[in-house]
Design an enzyme around this catalytic site. Sequence first.
Site, PDB file in Angstrom:
ATOM      1  N   ASP A  61       0.838  -1.200   0.000  1.00  0.00           N
ATOM      2  CA  ASP A  61       0.000   0.000   0.000  1.00  0.00           C
ATOM      3  C   ASP A  61       0.874   1.251   0.000  1.00  0.00           C
ATOM      4  O   ASP A  61       0.569   2.233   0.666  1.00  0.00           O
ATOM      5  CB  ASP A  61      -0.934  -0.012   1.219  1.00  0.00           C
ATOM      6  CG  ASP A  61      -2.087   0.980   1.075  1.00  0.00           C
ATOM      7  OD1 ASP A  61      -2.346   1.426  -0.056  1.00  0.00           O
ATOM      8  OD2 ASP A  61      -2.721   1.316   2.092  1.00  0.00           O
TER       9      ASP A  61
ATOM     10  N   LYS B 116       2.649   3.197  -5.921  1.00  0.00           N
ATOM     11  CA  LYS B 116       2.120   2.153  -6.801  1.00  0.00           C
ATOM     12  C   LYS B 116       3.157   1.660  -7.812  1.00  0.00           C
ATOM     13  O   LYS B 116       3.154   0.479  -8.176  1.00  0.00           O
ATOM     14  CB  LYS B 116       0.854   2.639  -7.519  1.00  0.00           C
ATOM     15  CG  LYS B 116      -0.184   3.269  -6.583  1.00  0.00           C
ATOM     16  CD  LYS B 116      -0.454   2.429  -5.335  1.00  0.00           C
ATOM     17  CE  LYS B 116      -1.148   3.245  -4.261  1.00  0.00           C
ATOM     18  NZ  LYS B 116      -1.215   2.540  -2.967  1.00  0.00           N
TER      19      LYS B 116
ATOM     20  N   ASP C  33      -3.272  -3.119  -2.454  1.00  0.00           N
ATOM     21  CA  ASP C  33      -4.358  -2.140  -2.448  1.00  0.00           C
ATOM     22  C   ASP C  33      -4.230  -1.190  -3.633  1.00  0.00           C
ATOM     23  O   ASP C  33      -3.159  -1.040  -4.229  1.00  0.00           O
ATOM     24  CB  ASP C  33      -4.323  -1.350  -1.134  1.00  0.00           C
ATOM     25  CG  ASP C  33      -5.537  -0.452  -0.956  1.00  0.00           C
ATOM     26  OD1 ASP C  33      -6.582  -0.728  -1.600  1.00  0.00           O
ATOM     27  OD2 ASP C  33      -5.462   0.524  -0.184  1.00  0.00           O
ATOM     28  N   ASN C  34      -5.355  -0.536  -3.971  1.00  0.00           N
ATOM     29  CA  ASN C  34      -5.399   0.511  -5.005  1.00  0.00           C
ATOM     30  C   ASN C  34      -4.944   0.013  -6.369  1.00  0.00           C
ATOM     31  O   ASN C  34      -4.304   0.748  -7.127  1.00  0.00           O
ATOM     32  CB  ASN C  34      -4.539   1.719  -4.598  1.00  0.00           C
ATOM     33  CG  ASN C  34      -4.945   2.343  -3.296  1.00  0.00           C
ATOM     34  OD1 ASN C  34      -4.134   2.486  -2.384  1.00  0.00           O
ATOM     35  ND2 ASN C  34      -6.209   2.719  -3.171  1.00  0.00           N
TER      36      ASN C  34
ATOM     37  N   GLU D  85     -11.141   4.313  -1.028  1.00  0.00           N
ATOM     38  CA  GLU D  85     -11.474   4.610   0.359  1.00  0.00           C
ATOM     39  C   GLU D  85     -12.372   5.835   0.530  1.00  0.00           C
ATOM     40  O   GLU D  85     -12.099   6.905   0.000  1.00  0.00           O
ATOM     41  CB  GLU D  85     -10.193   4.800   1.200  1.00  0.00           C
ATOM     42  CG  GLU D  85      -9.048   5.458   0.479  1.00  0.00           C
ATOM     43  CD  GLU D  85      -8.143   4.438  -0.215  1.00  0.00           C
ATOM     44  OE1 GLU D  85      -6.930   4.549  -0.052  1.00  0.00           O
ATOM     45  OE2 GLU D  85      -8.655   3.568  -0.916  1.00  0.00           O
TER      46      GLU D  85
END
Length: 264
Positions: free
Chosen positions: A191, A194, A219-220, A249
């Site tokens: 997280d 990226k 995540d993401n 989120e």
Amino acid sequence: NMWLLLLSCAGLLGALYALWSWFIPAVVQFNGSLALLWHDVIVERCLDAFTGTTRPQRLLRAVQERATRGDSESVIAAIDHFCRHQEWAMNVGDEKGFILDSVVSEVSPQTALELGTYCGYSTVRIARLLPPGGHLITLEFNPNYAAVARQVIAWAGLEDMVQVVEGASGDWIPHLREHFGIESFDFVFLDHWKELYLPDIKLLEECGLLRKGTVLLADNVVCPGTPDYLEYVRKSQSYESHYFGSHLEYTRAEDGLEKSVYLG
């Protein structure tokens, strides 16, 4: 004329307040790029300048005011309340947090690694679910974030289970074994930046820190997005991957988590 001027100013201020607090947040709810631009650039910089504090500091104050010391669930609830009702922040969030919880509970890791601590929200979510003797190492590049995260983790009563390490993930990964006596990780949560997902996972592989059955959760992967990482774990014979669709989120914009099991 003076009354007209005052009424005009009051009307303008009212319109600006409505734009700031309601209209723009409602519009960007469904577009991840606009939500990140609005919340993570414009609003954060404005509030930092206006208050003389940082978003992590404001989040920490919310935890200290609303959460019960030693109660990890109340710390999570306090951060979620802050992010939904006061100021958005780039945590994994409550919706994706339940997916994170389910994966951690399924794996029940003795050794866990988190890449990207930020303010410690996901750290608390993971650490509270570790089995007896479980340990979490979390890497954070920004020392100011790390300082806040340590206080959040301590407020949750989980400091004995968590090691917050400051520095670049690429610098630390090759030295985790010698510094912490870790042979391999049972669970890795990604997280952080990226563009580092793929090189850091390859580095973990090269350093022998992944074992057969290690679970990676990223995540993401949709917003902001990690296309090179997704292509790698989905096409590689070394991984079995599954996508969990969700939302960015505290918004309604599309996002998700990618769970990948390392096959060796």
